[in-house]
Design an enzyme around this catalytic site. Structure first.
Site, mmCIF file in Angstrom:
data_model
loop_
_atom_site.group_PDB
_atom_site.id
_atom_site.type_symbol
_atom_site.label_atom_id
_atom_site.label_comp_id
_atom_site.label_asym_id
_atom_site.label_seq_id
_atom_site.Cartn_x
_atom_site.Cartn_y
_atom_site.Cartn_z
ATOM 1 N N ARG A 283 140.087 101.354 68.446
ATOM 2 C CA ARG A 283 139.392 102.515 68.988
ATOM 3 C C ARG A 283 140.127 103.021 70.223
ATOM 4 N NH1 ARG A 283 135.408 101.125 71.377
ATOM 5 N NH2 ARG A 283 135.363 98.905 70.981
ATOM 6 N N LYS B 117 130.486 103.499 64.573
ATOM 7 C CA LYS B 117 130.243 103.711 65.994
ATOM 8 C C LYS B 117 129.872 105.159 66.301
ATOM 9 C CE LYS B 117 130.501 99.497 66.779
ATOM 10 N NZ LYS B 117 131.550 98.616 66.947
ATOM 11 N N HIS C 130 124.161 98.124 69.891
ATOM 12 C CA HIS C 130 125.354 97.403 69.419
ATOM 13 C C HIS C 130 124.989 95.927 69.256
ATOM 14 C CE1 HIS C 130 129.967 96.623 70.122
ATOM 15 N NE2 HIS C 130 129.651 96.593 68.852
ATOM 16 N N LYS D 20 129.800 88.712 67.756
ATOM 17 C CA LYS D 20 128.613 89.130 66.987
ATOM 18 C C LYS D 20 128.683 88.645 65.543
ATOM 19 C CE LYS D 20 128.945 93.479 67.977
ATOM 20 N NZ LYS D 20 130.087 93.285 68.873
ATOM 21 N N THR D 21 129.815 88.923 64.869
ATOM 22 C CA THR D 21 129.917 88.527 63.460
ATOM 23 C C THR D 21 129.772 87.017 63.327
ATOM 24 O OG1 THR D 21 131.330 90.430 63.036
ATOM 25 C CG2 THR D 21 131.365 88.665 61.397
ATOM 26 N N GLY E 111 129.129 77.415 65.400
ATOM 27 C CA GLY E 111 127.903 76.831 64.836
ATOM 28 C C GLY E 111 127.033 76.156 65.886
ATOM 29 N N TYR F 182 142.410 104.723 61.922
ATOM 30 C CA TYR F 182 141.864 103.393 62.208
ATOM 31 C C TYR F 182 140.333 103.382 62.121
ATOM 32 C CZ TYR F 182 139.806 99.520 64.542
ATOM 33 O OH TYR F 182 138.979 98.459 64.808
ATOM 34 N N ASP G 128 126.640 94.002 63.580
ATOM 35 C CA ASP G 128 127.243 94.916 64.563
ATOM 36 C C ASP G 128 126.266 95.941 65.143
ATOM 37 O OD1 ASP G 128 129.733 95.573 65.904
ATOM 38 O OD2 ASP G 128 129.742 97.447 64.778
ATOM 39 N N ARG H 294 141.464 93.667 60.612
ATOM 40 C CA ARG H 294 140.053 93.606 60.194
ATOM 41 C C ARG H 294 139.909 93.435 58.689
ATOM 42 N NH1 ARG H 294 135.819 94.585 64.271
ATOM 43 N NH2 ARG H 294 137.017 94.819 66.165
ATOM 44 N N SER I 239 132.580 94.363 71.855
ATOM 45 C CA SER I 239 133.492 94.243 70.723
ATOM 46 C C SER I 239 134.341 92.984 70.843
ATOM 47 C CB SER I 239 134.399 95.463 70.660
ATOM 48 O OG SER I 239 133.599 96.621 70.548
ATOM 49 N N ALA I 240 134.481 92.295 69.722
ATOM 50 C CA ALA I 240 135.277 91.068 69.640
ATOM 51 C C ALA I 240 134.782 89.979 70.603
ATOM 52 C CB ALA I 240 136.773 91.347 69.847
ATOM 53 N N CYS I 241 133.458 89.900 70.798
ATOM 54 C CA CYS I 241 132.872 88.860 71.636
ATOM 55 C C CYS I 241 131.896 87.976 70.867
ATOM 56 C CB CYS I 241 132.202 89.475 72.853
ATOM 57 S SG CYS I 241 133.402 90.138 74.023
HETATM 58 P P1 GTP Z 1 133.470 93.457 66.753
HETATM 59 O O1 GTP Z 1 133.545 93.480 65.276
HETATM 60 O O2 GTP Z 1 134.662 94.026 67.431
HETATM 61 O O3 GTP Z 1 132.218 94.093 67.277
HETATM 62 O O4 GTP Z 1 133.500 91.898 67.199
HETATM 63 P P2 GTP Z 1 132.364 90.779 67.181
HETATM 64 O O5 GTP Z 1 131.501 90.917 68.383
HETATM 65 O O6 GTP Z 1 131.696 90.766 65.864
HETATM 66 O O7 GTP Z 1 133.212 89.438 67.389
HETATM 67 P P3 GTP Z 1 133.623 88.282 66.356
HETATM 68 O O8 GTP Z 1 132.440 87.502 65.902
HETATM 69 O O9 GTP Z 1 134.474 88.869 65.311
HETATM 70 O O10 GTP Z 1 134.493 87.340 67.291
HETATM 71 C C1 GTP Z 1 135.575 87.834 68.028
HETATM 72 C C2 GTP Z 1 136.388 86.709 68.584
HETATM 73 O O11 GTP Z 1 135.585 85.850 69.380
HETATM 74 C C3 GTP Z 1 137.034 85.840 67.526
HETATM 75 O O12 GTP Z 1 138.346 85.542 67.916
HETATM 76 C C4 GTP Z 1 136.199 84.591 67.530
HETATM 77 O O13 GTP Z 1 136.931 83.476 67.130
HETATM 78 C C5 GTP Z 1 135.726 84.505 68.962
HETATM 79 N N1 GTP Z 1 134.421 83.823 69.065
HETATM 80 C C6 GTP Z 1 133.285 84.140 68.403
HETATM 81 N N2 GTP Z 1 132.275 83.283 68.702
HETATM 82 C C7 GTP Z 1 132.792 82.401 69.577
HETATM 83 C C8 GTP Z 1 132.250 81.272 70.283
HETATM 84 O O14 GTP Z 1 131.077 80.903 70.154
HETATM 85 N N3 GTP Z 1 133.090 80.619 71.127
HETATM 86 C C9 GTP Z 1 134.383 81.010 71.303
HETATM 87 N N4 GTP Z 1 135.135 80.310 72.154
HETATM 88 N N5 GTP Z 1 134.935 82.063 70.658
HETATM 89 C C10 GTP Z 1 134.150 82.750 69.819
HETATM 90 C C1 SPV Z 2 134.007 97.328 67.608
HETATM 91 O O1 SPV Z 2 135.052 97.595 68.202
HETATM 92 O O2 SPV Z 2 132.926 97.119 68.208
HETATM 93 C C2 SPV Z 2 133.989 97.234 66.139
HETATM 94 C C3 SPV Z 2 135.142 97.715 65.418
HETATM 95 O O3 SPV Z 2 133.015 96.831 65.552
HETATM 96 S S1 SPV Z 2 135.192 99.426 65.376
HETATM 97 O O4 SPV Z 2 134.624 99.882 64.115
HETATM 98 O O5 SPV Z 2 136.600 99.786 65.460
HETATM 99 O O6 SPV Z 2 134.454 100.010 66.468
HETATM 100 MN MN MN Z 3 131.397 95.909 66.938
#
Ligand code: GTP
Ligand code: SPV
Ligand code: MN
Length: 589
Positions: A69, A206, A226, A252-253, A497, A197, A277, A370, A248-250
């Site tokens: 983004r 989003k 979010h 959630k999934t 987990g 992208y 998400d 992704r 993002s990338a913290c």
């Molecule tokens: P978006 O799709 O961008 O919104 O990301 P997201 O919030 O869904 O994050 P996602 O679950 O894909 O995790 C992003 C990164 O965080 C990955 O590299 C994971 O390995 C890491 N991660 C997720 N959960 C944990 C956790 O409990 N501990 C640690 N140390 N890392 C984590």
């Molecule tokens: C995020 O960045 O929070 C995502 C991926 O879930 S995107 O669809 O690029 O926003």
């Molecule tokens: Mn997201």
């Protein structure tokens, strides 16, 4: 496919502007989708992967300058600048339309225009909202098919209504300097140009489900957040639902698809994924807050996803999935990414399309590579996934990526204090957006890049929603941080987990079944109340460390928060939040 005059006019106007060679309406049939897949394969836009190992799966590579983004080029084009607020880029709608129309003029010459009717939320659900995305990208069509509900049934549910979001996307020439992601909340319109992208072009995600929807929610009395949504099933079979907002990338999934550790699964605990998400939340007939996941698939981060960290996500990607910017394993025509396993393929192509040699030390997959996977593939998908009325929320979690400061978990004192806790969220930036990675920034409710209107008004909306719900029916609000590090920079908490151990405490708190320690920022678990059974390599002292609320660090944090409030919002911020800040400062004395 429709007689809806507003839809026909939107398509007509877009045709006149973009001048495509053909127009194709997406009806959602497998036959039409198959034709598009074949075309994309022929043109090289998508690579068909091994049908035996990854049936129905494809690989796509974006342009090298187009991998995340672009927050700096994302605009809220409200008529008044103050309605976009201090945290958004604002662009005068007249000027924005004029610039965008000049870029789009003839942009689809020699191309086909696809018209995608899509629904966010199960078709016909009282939460659901319809959009029409116009695009010149087959990749977008095929992704939208996975991420949303598309086709004729959506137009049928829309009927002659004008209540639909107009989304216009063109790759144009993928020029970075002419890339714009623009939202016109007052016109229900999104225009995205010069990107291919995901987050910039899958307009249901989003752009609509957060930026436009948050604005709609403010006006219509609901919330677009979010947040992931999950259900925790206890051994008695009762399921309690939690929504959690992490940037993002913290995580959630990962949290949404959590597999409980053995001590829990042996007793019969299970976790069900409703969404990973986005959550749309509104008050139900019984006065509680209910949430749906408006999406129909997962657009998840590939790197780090593996059989151990997130087996459910990995399983979700084993069929009918589109991979973007990962490694192409030529040995068996499959895919690979960092953290999938310890065996990078010898004969491989990296995300840029070049021959790749893992031993040279360069990453093969982009850090923001992704997968787009259908929700139905997920082994732990909740049976409530299609429930048109959503699931009732017991708890809301805010959380960020903080090496220091924020404890593993704490509970807010009440709703307004919880809104405060969400508003003071700060987190390290990640590869999900272009720009520096690892910089701590304020990201209220994980909505900084996604709130479609003035964030001060957004905070007011949160406070107002709380007032409409009886106190005993309000979800309890918590904050978590899985990312505290030790002196060496390693994560202290095992996470993934094992986050179940924290969810367990949270639900016990909701049910009044466990005590807590009161600290200046809120309620923190007593160390003996976080179940550490079965954890090797993690000691009670480690837990003490990450539950600790350090007064001095928090005094500095409070100063930071005050500056953030003052610099950004001044007196536009609701008084309730300044009151909460005063209480925090008082508690820290
Ligand atoms: P978006 O799709 O961008 O919104 O990301 P997201 O919030 O869904 O994050 P996602 O679950 O894909 O995790 C992003 C990164 O965080 C990955 O590299 C994971 O390995 C890491 N991660 C997720 N959960 C944990 C956790 O409990 N501990 C640690 N140390 N890392 C984590
Ligand atoms: C995020 O960045 O929070 C995502 C991926 O879930 S995107 O669809 O690029 O926003
Ligand atoms: Mn997201």
């Amino acid at each position: 496919m429709t007689q809806n005059k507003k839809v026909l006019k939107f398509v007509d106007d877009s045709v006149k502007l973009c001048k495509p060679d053909n127009v194709v309406w997406i009806d959602g049939s497998e036959k039409q989708l198959d034709e598009l897949r074949a075309q994309a394969e022929k043109s090289g836009e998508m690579i068909k992967l091994n049908e035996k190992l990854l049936p129905g799966c494809y690989l796509h590579r974006t342009a090298v300058n187009d991998v995340a983004r672009v927050e700096g080029r994302t605009f809220i084009c409200s008529r008044k600048e103050k309605d976009a607020g201090p945290t958004n880029n604002w662009w005068n709608p007249k000027e924005a339309y004029s610039k965008l129309y000049s870029i789009l003029d003839g942009a689809m010459q020699g191309r086909t225009m696809y018209v995608i009717p899509f629904s966010m939320g199960a078709v016909g659900s009282p939460f659901a909202k319809v959009g029409i995305e116009i695009t010149d990208s087959i990749y977008v069509v095929l992704n939208m098919h996975i991420m949303t509900r598309i086709g004729q049934r959506v137009l049928d549910s829309l009927g002659n209504s004008n209540d639909f979001v107009r989304g216009l996307h063109s790759k144009v020439k993928l020029e970075e300097e002419n890339r714009y992601i623009c939202h016109f909340p007052e016109d229900n319109t999104i225009i995205s140009v010069n990107s291919g992208y995901g987050g910039n072009v899958l307009l249901g995600k989003k752009c609509f489900a957060l930026r436009i929807a948050s604005y709609q929610g403010k006006n219509e009395g609901w919330m677009a957040e979010h947040m992931l949504i999950l259900g925790v099933q206890n051994p008695e079979g009762d399921i309690k639902y939690i929504a959690a907002a992490f940037p993002s990338a913290c995580g959630k999934t990962n949290l949404a698809m959590l597999i409980p550790p053995k001590v829990y699964s042996d007793k019969g605990y299970k976790v069900w994924c409703v969404g990973d998400d986005i959550a749309w939340i509104r008050k139900g007939k019984d006065g509680r807050l209910y949430a749906i996941n408006p999406e129909n698939g997962f657009f998840g981060v590939a790197p780090g996803t593996n059989e151990k960290s997130n087996p459910n996500a990995l399983a979700s990607t084993r069929k009918n999935t589109i991979f973007t910017n990962v490694v192409h394993n030529l040995e068996n025509n499959t895919v690979w990414w960092e953290g999938l396993d310890k065996n990078p393929p010898k004969n491989a192509v990296d995300w840029k399309g070049n021959k790749w040699d893992a031993s040279k030390g360069e990453k093969g997959a982009h850090p923001n590579s992704r997968f787009t996977a259908p929700a139905v593939n997920c082994p732990c998908l909740s049976s409530e996934f299609e429930n048109p009325n959503g699931v009732p929320l017991s708890a809301i979690i805010f959380g960020g990526r903080r090496a220091k400061t924020a404890p593993l978990v704490y509970q807010s004192k009440d709703w307004n204090n919880g809104v405060f806790v969400g508003s003071i969220m700060a987190s390290e930036t990640t590869a999900a957006a272009s720009g520096a990675v690892g910089v701590v920034r304020h990201d209220p409710m994980a909505m900084l890049p996604f709130c479609g209107y003035n964030m001060a008004d957004y905070f007011k909306h949160w406070i107002k929603i709380g007032k409409t719900i009886d106190e005993d029916k309000r979800p309890k609000i918590f904050n978590t941080n899985w990312f505290r590090t030790d002196e060496k920079g390693d994560f202290i908490w095992p996470g993934f987990g094992d986050n179940m151990r924290v969810l367990d405490w949270i639900l016990k708190r909701c049910e009044g079944r466990v005590d807590a320690v009161e600290t200046p920022i809120g309620y923190v678990p007593k160390t003996e109340d976080i179940n550490l059974e079965g954890l090797t390599n993690f000691k009670k002292e480690d837990l003490e460390k990450i539950l600790n609320v350090d007064k001095q660090t928090w005094q500095e944090e409070a100063k930071e928060i005050e500056e953030f409030y003052q610099n950004k919002f001044k007196d536009t911020l609701p008084k309730e939040l300044y009151d909460e800040l005063d209480k925090l400062k008082e508690n820290l004395k």
